[in-house]
Design a protein around this motif. Structure first.
Motif, mmCIF file in Angstrom:
data_model
loop_
_atom_site.group_PDB
_atom_site.id
_atom_site.type_symbol
_atom_site.label_atom_id
_atom_site.label_comp_id
_atom_site.label_asym_id
_atom_site.label_seq_id
_atom_site.Cartn_x
_atom_site.Cartn_y
_atom_site.Cartn_z
ATOM 1 N N ASN A 33 0.826 -1.215 0.000
ATOM 2 C CA ASN A 33 0.000 0.000 0.000
ATOM 3 C C ASN A 33 0.856 1.258 0.000
ATOM 4 O OD1 ASN A 33 0.775 -0.384 2.800
ATOM 5 N ND2 ASN A 33 -0.714 1.197 3.288
ATOM 6 N N GLN A 34 2.110 1.129 0.477
ATOM 7 C CA GLN A 34 3.022 2.294 0.504
ATOM 8 C C GLN A 34 3.373 2.775 -0.905
ATOM 9 O OE1 GLN A 34 6.734 1.056 2.354
ATOM 10 N NE2 GLN A 34 6.672 -0.924 1.276
ATOM 11 N N LEU A 35 3.147 1.920 -1.909
ATOM 12 C CA LEU A 35 3.439 2.292 -3.300
ATOM 13 C C LEU A 35 2.255 2.993 -3.969
ATOM 14 C CD1 LEU A 35 5.321 -0.959 -4.426
ATOM 15 C CD2 LEU A 35 6.345 1.290 -3.976
ATOM 16 N N GLY A 36 1.116 3.038 -3.266
ATOM 17 C CA GLY A 36 -0.042 3.765 -3.784
ATOM 18 C C GLY A 36 -0.519 3.239 -5.129
ATOM 19 N N ASP A 37 -0.731 4.184 -6.078
ATOM 20 C CA ASP A 37 -1.252 3.808 -7.403
ATOM 21 C C ASP A 37 -0.235 3.023 -8.224
ATOM 22 O OD1 ASP A 37 -3.040 6.964 -7.825
ATOM 23 O OD2 ASP A 37 -3.532 5.114 -6.730
ATOM 24 N N LEU A 38 1.025 2.986 -7.770
ATOM 25 C CA LEU A 38 2.059 2.271 -8.527
ATOM 26 C C LEU A 38 2.316 0.877 -7.975
ATOM 27 C CD1 LEU A 38 4.600 5.212 -9.051
ATOM 28 C CD2 LEU A 38 3.059 4.221 -10.753
ATOM 29 N N ALA A 39 1.445 0.384 -7.100
ATOM 30 C CA ALA A 39 1.698 -0.894 -6.407
ATOM 31 C C ALA A 39 1.719 -2.089 -7.360
ATOM 32 C CB ALA A 39 0.637 -1.106 -5.330
ATOM 33 N N ASP A 40 0.920 -2.034 -8.439
ATOM 34 C CA ASP A 40 0.819 -3.192 -9.344
ATOM 35 C C ASP A 40 1.860 -3.098 -10.463
ATOM 36 O OD1 ASP A 40 -2.853 -3.334 -9.254
ATOM 37 O OD2 ASP A 40 -1.309 -3.824 -7.761
ATOM 38 N N PRO A 41 2.769 -4.099 -10.548
ATOM 39 C CA PRO A 41 3.773 -4.049 -11.622
ATOM 40 C C PRO A 41 3.124 -4.085 -13.005
ATOM 41 C CG PRO A 41 4.368 -5.676 -9.944
ATOM 42 C CD PRO A 41 2.956 -5.277 -9.685
ATOM 43 N N ASP A 42 3.672 -3.267 -13.904
ATOM 44 C CA ASP A 42 3.240 -3.347 -15.315
ATOM 45 C C ASP A 42 3.924 -4.535 -15.991
ATOM 46 O OD1 ASP A 42 1.746 -0.683 -15.570
ATOM 47 O OD2 ASP A 42 3.664 -0.098 -14.668
ATOM 48 N N LEU A 43 5.158 -4.774 -15.552
ATOM 49 C CA LEU A 43 5.984 -5.831 -16.154
ATOM 50 C C LEU A 43 6.683 -6.632 -15.060
ATOM 51 C CD1 LEU A 43 7.550 -7.265 -18.452
ATOM 52 C CD2 LEU A 43 9.144 -5.311 -18.428
ATOM 53 N N LEU A 44 6.521 -7.953 -15.130
ATOM 54 C CA LEU A 44 7.298 -8.872 -14.293
ATOM 55 C C LEU A 44 8.347 -9.542 -15.178
ATOM 56 C CD1 LEU A 44 7.868 -10.562 -11.655
ATOM 57 C CD2 LEU A 44 6.359 -12.286 -12.659
ATOM 58 N N ILE A 45 9.588 -9.474 -14.742
ATOM 59 C CA ILE A 45 10.679 -10.184 -15.407
ATOM 60 C C ILE A 45 11.187 -11.258 -14.451
ATOM 61 C CG2 ILE A 45 13.032 -10.018 -16.325
ATOM 62 C CD1 ILE A 45 12.378 -7.018 -16.933
ATOM 63 N N ARG A 46 11.312 -12.494 -14.937
ATOM 64 C CA ARG A 46 11.975 -13.531 -14.151
ATOM 65 C C ARG A 46 13.162 -14.029 -14.951
ATOM 66 N NH1 ARG A 46 9.934 -18.358 -10.257
ATOM 67 N NH2 ARG A 46 12.007 -19.174 -9.753
ATOM 68 N N THR A 47 14.324 -14.019 -14.328
ATOM 69 C CA THR A 47 15.531 -14.462 -15.032
ATOM 70 C C THR A 47 15.748 -15.962 -14.807
ATOM 71 O OG1 THR A 47 16.924 -13.925 -13.119
ATOM 72 C CG2 THR A 47 16.595 -12.189 -14.789
ATOM 73 N N SER A 48 16.662 -16.513 -15.578
ATOM 74 C CA SER A 48 17.125 -17.907 -15.519
ATOM 75 C C SER A 48 16.257 -18.888 -16.292
ATOM 76 C CB SER A 48 17.275 -18.417 -14.068
ATOM 77 O OG SER A 48 16.077 -19.036 -13.613
ATOM 78 N N GLY A 49 15.189 -18.394 -16.923
ATOM 79 C CA GLY A 49 14.398 -19.291 -17.769
ATOM 80 C C GLY A 49 13.275 -20.014 -17.051
ATOM 81 N N GLU A 50 13.270 -19.963 -15.722
ATOM 82 C CA GLU A 50 12.152 -20.558 -14.979
ATOM 83 C C GLU A 50 10.893 -19.748 -15.254
ATOM 84 O OE1 GLU A 50 14.589 -23.527 -13.598
ATOM 85 O OE2 GLU A 50 12.401 -23.359 -13.481
#
Ligand code: V07
Length: 247
Positions: A182-199
């Motif tokens: 909640n401390q992130l306010g309107d920016l709390a939801d990521p637009d982009l998730l990146i996961r490295t290593s191929g998993e």
């Protein structure tokens, strides 16, 4: 690359306001080099500095990094003890750069359960950068998506029992206000998730917040993940046509 090593993006590329990264592959990076796992964690921490600085220069507003999950406590105690010292090393070497880059540090997680030294250095970094107005560097630290949702449900139940909220008025916005993000306010939801290593798993990370996020699974191990990888993953994000559940 420009002369000051600040990678630029074409102006028409839309940069995600909030990027979240599951920084995976550190142990495998070390194993392939015949080094101990902790060498991968150390190299991974150095790469946090590189990628955070690049994200700030690219105009990212929030960069969330999954540093330690609630499940990581089950790792060998020697490794957990090393990991708990990494924030001390990180701020010991990178705080001047954070200040120079006007980066604000936030931490999302159950910090009460951290070792005193770790908790103090992390909370001091949050305090020392709270007036910075640039990118928010948000460390998910002793964080778990399901634990966060249970924590929010308990908090709402307590408020309902003590009469401070009407259960019939609980909606997405009220629930989100009880999440750790909640401390992130309107920016709390990521637009982009990146996961490295191929998993290709989200591993209990930001379960509520990632509901409509684009996801890019990059094959690079985190210590090998470069600014060029980040730029290519942002370009992939730009190519996606996000519909948020509508047609
Ligand atoms: C436990 C852990 C592991 C950790 N790795 C390096 C990155 C790859 C993932 C595993 C190892 N890094 N890297 C930076 C931090 C950190 C955390 C909180 C904070 F306020 C400042 C820095 C960190 N913390």
């Amino acid at each position: 690359m420009t002369e000051d090593n600040k990678r630029q993006l074409d102006p028409e590329i839309s940069v995600p306001k909030h990027i979240a990264i599951i920084m995976d592959g550190n142990g495998r990076w070390a194993k392939e080099k015949g080094q101990p796992r902790i060498a991968g964690h150390k190299e991974g921490m150095n790469n946090v500095k590189t990628i955070a600085t690049a994200a700030s220069h690219l105009g990212v507003k929030v960069l969330s990094l999954y540093a330690f999950s609630t499940e990581n406590w089950s790792r060998p105690s020697k490794e957990v003890n090393f990991l708990m010292r990494l924030p001390v090393d990180f701020f010991g070497t990178f705080m001047p750069d954070l200040i120079k880059e006007n980066i604000q540090v936030m931490v999302t997680g159950f910090t009460d359960h951290l070792p005193d030294r770790t908790r103090k250095v992390v909370l001091k970094a949050v305090e020392d950068t709270k007036d910075n107005t640039g990118m928010i560097l948000n460390f998910a630290f002793n964080y778990g998506g399901r634990a966060e949702i249970v924590h929010a449900a308990k908090s709402l139940a307590i408020d309902a029992v003590n009469g401070s909220i009407d259960p019939d008025k609980i909606d997405d916005a009220m629930f989100a206000n009880h999440l750790l993000t909640n401390q992130l306010g309107d920016l709390a939801d990521p637009d982009l998730l990146i996961r490295t290593s191929g998993e290709e798993r989200i591993s209990n990370f930001m379960l509520w917040q990632l509901a409509y996020s684009e996801m890019v699974f990059d094959k690079a191990y985190w210590p090998n993940y470069t600014v060029d990888n980040l730029v290519e993953d942002i370009k992939e994000f730009d190519r996606r046509d996000r519909r948020f559940g509508s047609v």
